[in-house]
Structure formats: structure tokens, C-alpha cells
Write a protein that holds these residues in place. Structure first.
Motif, mmCIF file in Angstrom:
data_model
loop_
_atom_site.group_PDB
_atom_site.id
_atom_site.type_symbol
_atom_site.label_atom_id
_atom_site.label_comp_id
_atom_site.label_asym_id
_atom_site.label_seq_id
_atom_site.Cartn_x
_atom_site.Cartn_y
_atom_site.Cartn_z
ATOM 1 N N SER A 25 0.847 -1.184 0.000
ATOM 2 C CA SER A 25 0.000 0.000 0.000
ATOM 3 C C SER A 25 0.888 1.241 0.000
ATOM 4 C CB SER A 25 -0.883 -0.041 1.256
ATOM 5 O OG SER A 25 -1.704 1.083 1.275
ATOM 6 N N PRO A 26 1.214 1.751 -1.193
ATOM 7 C CA PRO A 26 2.106 2.918 -1.238
ATOM 8 C C PRO A 26 1.501 4.113 -0.491
ATOM 9 C CG PRO A 26 1.405 2.260 -3.470
ATOM 10 C CD PRO A 26 0.791 1.291 -2.523
ATOM 11 N N ARG A 27 2.343 4.799 0.277
ATOM 12 C CA ARG A 27 1.868 6.021 0.951
ATOM 13 C C ARG A 27 1.649 7.099 -0.113
ATOM 14 N NH1 ARG A 27 6.375 5.245 5.518
ATOM 15 N NH2 ARG A 27 7.581 5.165 3.601
ATOM 16 N N LEU A 28 0.542 7.803 0.004
ATOM 17 C CA LEU A 28 0.187 8.825 -0.985
ATOM 18 C C LEU A 28 0.216 10.209 -0.349
ATOM 19 C CD1 LEU A 28 -2.910 6.928 -2.416
ATOM 20 C CD2 LEU A 28 -0.785 7.386 -3.678
ATOM 21 N N PRO A 29 0.546 11.232 -1.121
ATOM 22 C CA PRO A 29 0.453 12.604 -0.592
ATOM 23 C C PRO A 29 -1.000 13.065 -0.556
ATOM 24 C CG PRO A 29 1.105 12.649 -2.899
ATOM 25 C CD PRO A 29 1.015 11.185 -2.522
ATOM 26 N N GLY A 30 -1.269 14.092 0.228
ATOM 27 C CA GLY A 30 -2.598 14.709 0.209
ATOM 28 C C GLY A 30 -2.810 15.387 -1.140
ATOM 29 N N ASP A 31 -4.065 15.475 -1.557
ATOM 30 C CA ASP A 31 -4.404 16.029 -2.873
ATOM 31 C C ASP A 31 -3.836 17.451 -3.032
ATOM 32 O OD1 ASP A 31 -6.823 15.612 -5.139
ATOM 33 O OD2 ASP A 31 -6.192 17.661 -4.760
ATOM 34 N N LYS A 32 -3.074 17.620 -4.103
ATOM 35 C CA LYS A 32 -2.393 18.903 -4.327
ATOM 36 C C LYS A 32 -3.406 20.015 -4.619
ATOM 37 C CE LYS A 32 0.492 19.407 -8.078
ATOM 38 N NZ LYS A 32 0.326 20.683 -8.787
#
Ligand code: S3P
Length: 455
Positions: A25-32
Motif C-alpha cells: 500500500s504505497p503512501r500517498l500525498p494529500g491532494d495537491k
């Protein structure tokens, strides 16, 4: 050039080796997009706003710095990989401060265009500039409507390129503006300016673009109206009555669907993959990439979060599970391109790995992004053995060929760097990405996640 697999070296080159399998489960950034807007709306709201799980890429940091220059107190209260919580305390829209020097928008078109809309509606003078890439990106599309509203705008190259000097005016005149290109940045700049206009400001889009600004303003007490519009109902007419006050809010930002798109393509195109993407924003105006990939045969399960997953901003959120799939070529329409504009580079990779031919029509706007993405993607994928033809605004990609590791160039464009890195996980051998460090513009820690999913 020689670099270790994984995180970019100091010179910014990275090498990605073919992966035997992809799991986790790749860590994702918050929506830009949402993070930029949450900061700018916090500047307009008098009092204290909280933004949880914002994206922590360079672009969002740029907006945070600009918001501070315009008079708000911006505090980072906690951070994790790719994410940050902000507390913003602002004197509000009517007290936006005149900056004492140039506002550096660095690589961020969203920062420049939306901030221009805000300062245009205040009696201040502001100069907005950016890096070499931003100085090549068009600004007439915001300068014209903001001038019509009564602001005075000057820009380099006959008013077409940054730096941009804005002398604002309060109140502005309301306008009814049909946009000439589908652009959420332009729509948002005009609507934000409209908050300081004397009457109803309307934007008409023949192709509806992402509606985060509208949703987030509504969540902050501003009655923004929006209806389907145009001959085929695919457009939108959006209006706001000024002057309007923005209330402070507390909002949790969903994971960025544009960042998730890299893993959706990796998971669907790799022969042995299963990846789980958590709390991804699935706003109907942002989810086109999920639906286009499904149309190509991608196996993507979607588990909607119960309740208001995005907590405060009115944005739908889902967990996504993507598995190895048999992808096939399709025809992608100009409307789909507009709806998945930032995902087209990685969609081109999916097309190169699919069986059959994919046509992607209406790619003209991609030439005005952080780089000329049409040229950049065609060159990089061709170096890896893909067959990509460009004819005006039509890209034709003949899939079905095994890609081979090669040396690719990001052109300092984060979305190209990440597309070639994903290609490297699937292609034979090693893929070098020159200028890979720019991935941190939208996705800090991306190359660490590349290593985690292959482990
Ligand atoms: C954005 C809108 C799009 C997109 C950009 C973010 C936004 O740009 O490409 O990455 O947050 O509104 P345009 O409005 O120029 O299409």
C-alpha cells in the motif's frame, strides 16, 4: 551515469530496476489541488482554519509561503511522509496584505493563477513570478478576465507570460466569462476574484473542470451555484454573488488521485501485482483516470469510505485495489483528456503496455504544463521501445511491445519523472531517469515507495 536503484542522487538522477512483483500500500500525498485551495481559502477566512493531511510537495509549500506573505500566520503543526497539518490564522479577505516584494510561485501554476485572482480583488499591488518552467506558462487566460473585472494586469511578452504585475481594485466589476480553454485554475481565479465583486460573477465552461473550489467555498458558507451547461451538457456554468465572506474551516485532505494514478497503471500493467491505495479522492471531476483505465481492462476495485470520508470538504473518498490486468488499447476523447489532464503522461505508459492501439485526442493543453508533456512523454517512451506518433493534438500509441530500460529525461517535470520510474518497474533491465528529484513537487517520498512496493 550511474546511480543506485531508489531515491534520486544529489544530481537528481534515479535508476529503477524491473520488479519481479508489486505488493503493498504505497503512501500517498494529500491532494495537491485541494491543499492549494485549502490554504488560499484559509487566507480569505477571518479566524483560524485547520488543514489536516495536506500534500507536502514543493508546490503546496509554495502556496503556504505565499499565503504567509499575504498576511496570514501559517504554522506546520505536524508532518508525516508526504503529508502535513497546517494551522492558519488570517485577518480575512478584506485585510489581505500588500506583499513587500515579489511573490515567488516557483514551479506552481495553480499558486500563480489562483493568487492573481485573490490579489486582483484587493486594493494592493503584487508581482507574481516563478521558475524557468512557470515563466513559459500562459497567463493571458487569467489576465483578460481579471482586466475586464477592473484590475490592472501587466505581464511579460505582451501580457502573455510571467512575471505578472497585478494592481487590484475593490470592489471589482462582476463579469460573465466563457473560458477559452478548459482550466480549473482560470475558473477558480475568476470565482475567487468574484468574491470581491459587486454583483454576480459567472464562468461558463464548455467542458466542466475539477470543482474543488466550488465545493470548498460551499463548505465555507459561500453560496456558489453550478449547473450543467452547453449543447451536450458536458460543460458547467458556475456563479457566485459578491461581495461574499468566507468562513474558516477544518478540513481533512484526501489522498491525491493524480498521485494514485501512477500506482493504478503500475498495478494494472505489471504481470504480478496487487496494490492498495487508501482514502483516494474520487470526486466525479477528478476520477476520469480510474474509469479510462477500467475501459482499458484494468481491474480496479473501489471501496467507498463511509460517511464524509474527506471530513469537512464535501469530497468523496474510496480505497482502491488494483491487480494485474490484460490491458487493451482504446480511443480516449478530448473530454476524457480534459478530465484526466494530469494523468495523461502515465496513461500513455498504460497504452504502450496494452495490446492494440490507443488514440488520445485533444492533448494540446499538455504542451503548456510544467513541460511540453506531449514531446517529453513521446521521447521518453520511444527511448524505451514504445511506438508513439504525434499528429497535431492526436497521440497514437501502438502497444504490445515489451519496453526495455533506457535513459529518460524528466525535463524537470514531476509527472514525467514518475511516469518513467513506473515504466522502469515493468520494463526489462534498468531505467535511468535524469532530473528525477522533481518528483517532490507533488509527491515527496515517491522513490521510497517505488522500493517499498517491489520488496
Ligand atoms: C489544477 C488544474 C489543472 C491541472 C493542475 C492543477 C488545479 O490545470 O493541470 O495540475 O488545481 O486547478 P489547468 O487549470 O491549467 O488545466
Amino acid at each position: 551515469m550511474r546511480a543506485q536503484s531508489g531515491a534520486p542522487t544529489q544530481e537528481g538522477a534515479a535508476v529503477v530496476r524491473s520488479a519481479a512483483h508489486l505488493r503493498g500500500s504505497p503512501r500517498l500525498p494529500g491532494d495537491k489541488s485541494i491543499s492549494h485551495r485549502a490554504l488560499l481559502l484559509a487566507l480569505l477566512a477571518e479566524g483560524e482554519s485547520a488543514i489536516l493531511d495536506a500534500g507536502d510537495g514543493e508546490d503546496v509549500r509554495t502556496t503556504a509561503a505565499v499565503v504567509a506573505r499575504l498576511g496570514a500566520e501559517v504554522e506546520r503543526i505536524a508532518d508525516r511522509v508526504g503529508r502535513v497539518d497546517y494551522r492558519v490564522v488570517s485577518p480575512g479577505r478584506e485585510r489581505v496584505a500588500e506583499p513587500d516584494g515579489i511573490l515567488d510561485c516557483r514551479n506552481s501554476g495553480t499558486t500563480l493563477r489562483m493568487t492573481a485572482g485573490i490579489v486582483a480583488s484587493r486594493p494592493v499591488f503584487a508581482v507574481l513570478d516563478g521558475d524557468a518552467s512557470l515563466r513559459r506558462r500562459p497567463v493571458a487566460r487569467i489576465a483578460r478576465p481579471l482586466t475586464e473585472m477592473g484590475a490592472t494586469i501587466a505581464a511579460r511578452a505582451m501580457g502573455t507570460l510571467p512575471p505578472v504585475a497585478v494592481t487590484g481594485r475593490a470592489p471589482l466589476r462582476p463579469i460573465d466569462h466563457p473560458t477559452t480553454v478548459p482550466s480549473a485554475q482560470v475558473k477558480s481565479a475568476i470565482i475567487l476574484a468574484g468574491l470581491g465583486a459587486d454583483g454576480t460573477t459567472t464562468v461558463r465552461e464548455t467542458v466542466a473542470t475539477r470543482d474543488h473550489t466550488e465545493r470548498m467555498l460551499r463548505a465555507r458558507g459561500v453560496a456558489v451555484r453550478s449547473e450543467a451547461w452547453g449543447p451536450d451538457g458536458a460543460g458547467a456554468v458556475v456563479s457566485v454573488d459578491g461581495p461574499a465572506a468566507v468562513a474558516p474551516a477544518r478540513e481533512r485532505v484526501p489522498s491525491d488521485p493524480s498521485a494514485a494514478a501512477f500506482w493504478l497503471v503500475a498495478g494494472a500493467a505489471h504481470p504480478d501485482a496487487e496494490l492498495v491505495l487508501r482514502a483516494v479522492g474520487t470526486n466525479p471531476t477528478r476520477r476520469a483516470i480510474i474509469d479510462v483505465l477500467r475501459r482499458m481492462g484494468a481491474s480496479i476495485d473501489e471501496i467507498p469510505a463511509g460517511g464524509d470520508g474527506a471530513d469537512g470538504g464535501g469530497e468523496p473518498v474510496s480505497d482502491l485495489v488494483v491487480r494485474s490486468s490484460e490491458l487493451h488499447g482504446i480511443d480516449v476523447t478530448p473530454r476524457e483528456v480534459a478530465a484526466a489532464i494530469d494523468e495523461v503522461p502515465v496513461l500513455c505508459l498504460a497504452a504502450a503496455l496494452a495490446s492494440g492501439t490507443t488514440h488520445i485526442d485533444g492533448v494540446g493543453e499538455l504542451r503548456h504544463k510544467e513541460s511540453d508533456r506531449v514531446a517529453g512523454i513521446a521521447t521518453g517512451l520511444a527511448a524505451m521501445g514504445a511506438r508513439v506518433a504525434v499528429d497535431g493534438d492526436l497521440m497514437t500509441i501502438e502497444g504490445g511491445r515489451r519496453l526495455a530500460g533506457a535513459v529518460t529525461e524528466s525535463l524537470d517535470d514531476h509527472r514525467l519523472a514518475m511516469t518513467f520510474a513506473i515504466a522502469g518497474l515493468i520494463a526489462g533491465g534498468e531505467t535511468a531517469i535524469l532530473g528525477a528529484g522533481c518528483a517532490s513537487i507533488s509527491y515527496p517520498g515517491f522513490f521510497d515507495e517505488i522500493e517499498r512496493v517491489r520488496a
